[in-house]
Design an enzyme around this catalytic site. Structure first.
Site, PDB file in Angstrom:
ATOM      1  N   THR A   1       0.863  -1.184   0.000  1.00 38.70           N
ATOM      2  CA  THR A   1       0.000   0.000   0.000  1.00 38.70           C
ATOM      3  C   THR A   1       0.899   1.233   0.000  1.00 38.70           C
ATOM      4  OG1 THR A   1      -0.103   0.326   2.407  1.00 38.70           O
ATOM      5  CG2 THR A   1      -1.574  -1.331   1.467  1.00 38.70           C
ATOM      6  N   CYS A   2       0.280   2.405   0.065  1.00 35.82           N
ATOM      7  CA  CYS A   2       1.085   3.624   0.080  1.00 35.82           C
ATOM      8  C   CYS A   2       1.894   3.751   1.360  1.00 35.82           C
ATOM      9  CB  CYS A   2       0.196   4.859  -0.108  1.00 35.82           C
ATOM     10  SG  CYS A   2      -1.055   5.074   1.183  1.00 35.82           S
TER      11      CYS A   2
ATOM     12  N   ARG B   1       2.997   0.865   3.273  1.00 33.64           N
ATOM     13  CA  ARG B   1       3.780  -0.313   3.645  1.00 33.64           C
ATOM     14  C   ARG B   1       3.940  -1.275   2.472  1.00 33.64           C
ATOM     15  NH1 ARG B   1       2.191  -2.058   8.183  1.00 33.64           N
ATOM     16  NH2 ARG B   1       0.754  -0.318   8.557  1.00 33.64           N
TER      17      ARG B   1
ATOM     18  N   SER C   1      -1.578   1.517  11.332  1.00 36.78           N
ATOM     19  CA  SER C   1      -1.783   2.440  10.219  1.00 36.78           C
ATOM     20  C   SER C   1      -1.432   3.869  10.597  1.00 36.78           C
ATOM     21  CB  SER C   1      -3.249   2.397   9.761  1.00 36.78           C
ATOM     22  OG  SER C   1      -3.591   1.120   9.275  1.00 36.78           O
TER      23      SER C   1
ATOM     24  N   GLU D   1      -8.162   3.018  10.840  1.00 30.82           N
ATOM     25  CA  GLU D   1      -8.753   3.123   9.494  1.00 30.82           C
ATOM     26  C   GLU D   1      -9.087   1.735   8.952  1.00 30.82           C
ATOM     27  OE1 GLU D   1      -7.304   2.306   6.383  1.00 30.82           O
ATOM     28  OE2 GLU D   1      -5.305   1.692   7.002  1.00 30.82           O
TER      29      GLU D   1
ATOM     30  N   GLN E   1      -9.586   0.958   5.584  1.00 29.89           N
ATOM     31  CA  GLN E   1      -9.198   0.701   4.197  1.00 29.89           C
ATOM     32  C   GLN E   1      -8.168  -0.417   4.083  1.00 29.89           C
ATOM     33  OE1 GLN E   1      -7.480   4.063   2.208  1.00 29.89           O
ATOM     34  NE2 GLN E   1      -7.786   3.211   0.167  1.00 29.89           N
TER      35      GLN E   1
ATOM     36  N   GLU F   1      -9.432   3.549  -5.661  1.00 31.62           N
ATOM     37  CA  GLU F   1     -10.158   3.639  -4.401  1.00 31.62           C
ATOM     38  C   GLU F   1      -9.815   4.897  -3.621  1.00 31.62           C
ATOM     39  OE1 GLU F   1     -10.836   0.910  -0.347  1.00 31.62           O
ATOM     40  OE2 GLU F   1      -9.469   0.249  -1.933  1.00 31.62           O
ATOM     41  N   MET F   2      -8.523   5.267  -3.586  1.00 34.52           N
ATOM     42  CA  MET F   2      -8.114   6.444  -2.830  1.00 34.52           C
ATOM     43  C   MET F   2      -8.683   7.726  -3.448  1.00 34.52           C
ATOM     44  SD  MET F   2      -6.502   7.441  -0.128  1.00 34.52           S
ATOM     45  CE  MET F   2      -5.229   6.278   0.377  1.00 34.52           C
ATOM     46  N   ILE F   3      -8.669   7.810  -4.766  1.00 34.81           N
ATOM     47  CA  ILE F   3      -9.233   8.982  -5.443  1.00 34.81           C
ATOM     48  C   ILE F   3     -10.741   9.027  -5.243  1.00 34.81           C
ATOM     49  CG2 ILE F   3      -9.742   9.964  -7.718  1.00 34.81           C
ATOM     50  CD1 ILE F   3      -6.963  10.647  -6.692  1.00 34.81           C
TER      51      ILE F   3
END
Length: 423
Positions: A54-55, A57, A112, A117, A119, A195-197
């Site tokens: 992920t962004c 890890r 996190s 969170e 997500q 998903e993040m956007i």
């Protein structure tokens, strides 16, 4: 069977180093194949593996008869093109109960940047599906991850760990509101359609900006997202020419190279007559060249820059963290008990196979006796006696061998196994 994990995250490694080891979801399958094939087949014939990226890890989880942390470490350093010494100074390695505790904490949102969170749970499930699809997820890792999902569900149900948490997207909106007096007068551009956007667009749309645009490599996917927010879709190739139109730019794509360069932002500022641009780069690796941050009238934030914002209010949830850790402790103990039992599986299989062999031999012998006209009672008597002798032969032989001390120990074991009283 042993489990081990190797990783780096937002607390141990800077953004640019994490970017060297970021794997898009469609890269997971070939990367797992490369990792598994790198293990020596003689010592590690069937290594289970999964990768979470992920962004915040990148983590590798493996399971095999023998721990191979050094080999996994060397493979990861080579895949990222960095010196092992550099990676080692920013990475962490865990095995068995430590690895289980870590993955349970990650799934529960305790590890996190945004405490609690949710997500990360979806990202972990995507990673597990990718490992399953390529045949890299065996019984042990499947148990580990399924138990982590169950623990995470219990943590979120039984505690308030996610209460009042500030997401990255909400933090971006908060910072933008500090720069622009009225967000309703701003034009917002989102680069990407993942998903993040989607989450960021939802938060910004709630502030009713003047306009919303989605720039994406695939126009169809961009149009689908833009329609939800009453915005327009544009091609990624048109971004440099239209960048000056937007007051706020939020980017998060899976590109391995920056897609918004210093030159494009300089030209946009000139066209805007140096009206400020608020930029958020949520991608790892970066979507926006880091040199952009030095420009006047540009306010650029990365995922690491947002850390202090999203951490606000975490102190109020420490009681929930303590409750979550108790749940995680129980989950770790349960998994380690299961893992310990797994070591007896081969012996159990051998015992079952031996018993089936004896049974088949006595059944064949009984059929022959029946075919010769022997009475049923005599055949049953012979079959039961034959099975009993086969089962007792090994124990009897052990009782008559060895020295006095070993015979005494054998006698105690046999007594415990064969002379148990029915309850």
């Amino acid at each position: 069977m042993s489990v081990w994990a190797l990783g780096l995250n937002h607390t141990t490694a800077p953004l640019d180093l994490r970017g060297r080891f970021a794997f898009a979801l469609d890269q997971i399958a070939p990367t797992l194949q490369s990792l598994r094939s790198s293990f020596p087949s003689s010592r590690h014939p069937q290594v289970e593996a999964a990768i979470i990226s992920t962004c915040n890890r990148t983590e590798i989880y493996c399971a095999s008869e023998h721990i191979a942390l050094d080999h996994t470490f060397g493979w990861l350093a080579e895949s990222g093109g960095v010196a092992p010494t550099l990676l080692r100074s920013h990475a962490y390695t865990l095995h068995d109960d430590e690895a289980a505790r870590h993955v349970f904490r990650v799934a529960s949102g305790l590890d996190s940047m945004v405490l609690g969170e949710a997500q990360i749970l979806g990202q972990m499930k995507d990673a597990v599906r990718a490992a399953e699809n390529v045949g890299a997820l065996g019984t042990t890792l499947n148990q580990l991850f399924q138990r982590s999902f169950a623990v995470a569900k219990e943590v979120r149900t039984a505690t308030e760990i996610g209460a009042h948490s500030i997401s990255m997207a909400a933090a971006a909106v908060r910072l933008a509101g500090q720069l622009f007096e009225d967000l309703r007068k701003t034009r917002v551009l989102f680069v990407g359609a993942g998903e993040m956007i989607d989450l960021a667009a939802t938060h910004f749309a709630a502030k009713e900006p003047k306009s919303i645009a989605i720039a994406n490599r695939t126009l169809e996917r961009g149009e689908k997202l833009a329609t939800r927010f009453g915005g327009e879709a544009m091609r990624l190739a048109d971004l440099p020419a239209r960048l000056a139109e937007f007051d706020i730019v939020v980017s998060c794509t899976a590109s391995t190279l920056p897609i918004i360069g210093l030159g494009a932002v300089e030209r946009a500022l000139k066209a805007r007559k140096h009206r400020p641009i608020f930029m958020v780069d949520l991608a790892v690796p970066r979507d926006i060249e880091p040199e952009v941050k030095a420009l006047e009238d540009v306010y650029l934030y990365t995922v690491d820059d947002l850390a202090h914002v999203v951490q606000q209010g975490q102190a109020n949830r420490q009681a929930a963290v303590a409750q979550a850790e108790v749940i995680i402790d129980a989950g770790v103990q349960s998994f380690m008990h299961w893992l310990g039992q797994r070591s007896t599986v081969p012996l159990i299989q051998q015992l079952n196979a031996q018993a089936d062999e004896w049974r088949a031999a006595e059944m064949a012998r009984a059929r022959k006796l029946l075919a010769k006209g022997e009475s049923v009672d005599a055949v049953l008597e012979a079959m039961s006696r034959g099975l009993t002798q086969k089962m007792m032969h090994g124990a009897m032989a052990e009782l008559h061998s060895g020295d006095a001390a070993s015979r005494e120990q054998t006698a105690q074991t046999i007594s415990r196994l064969f002379l148990r009283k029915e309850r």
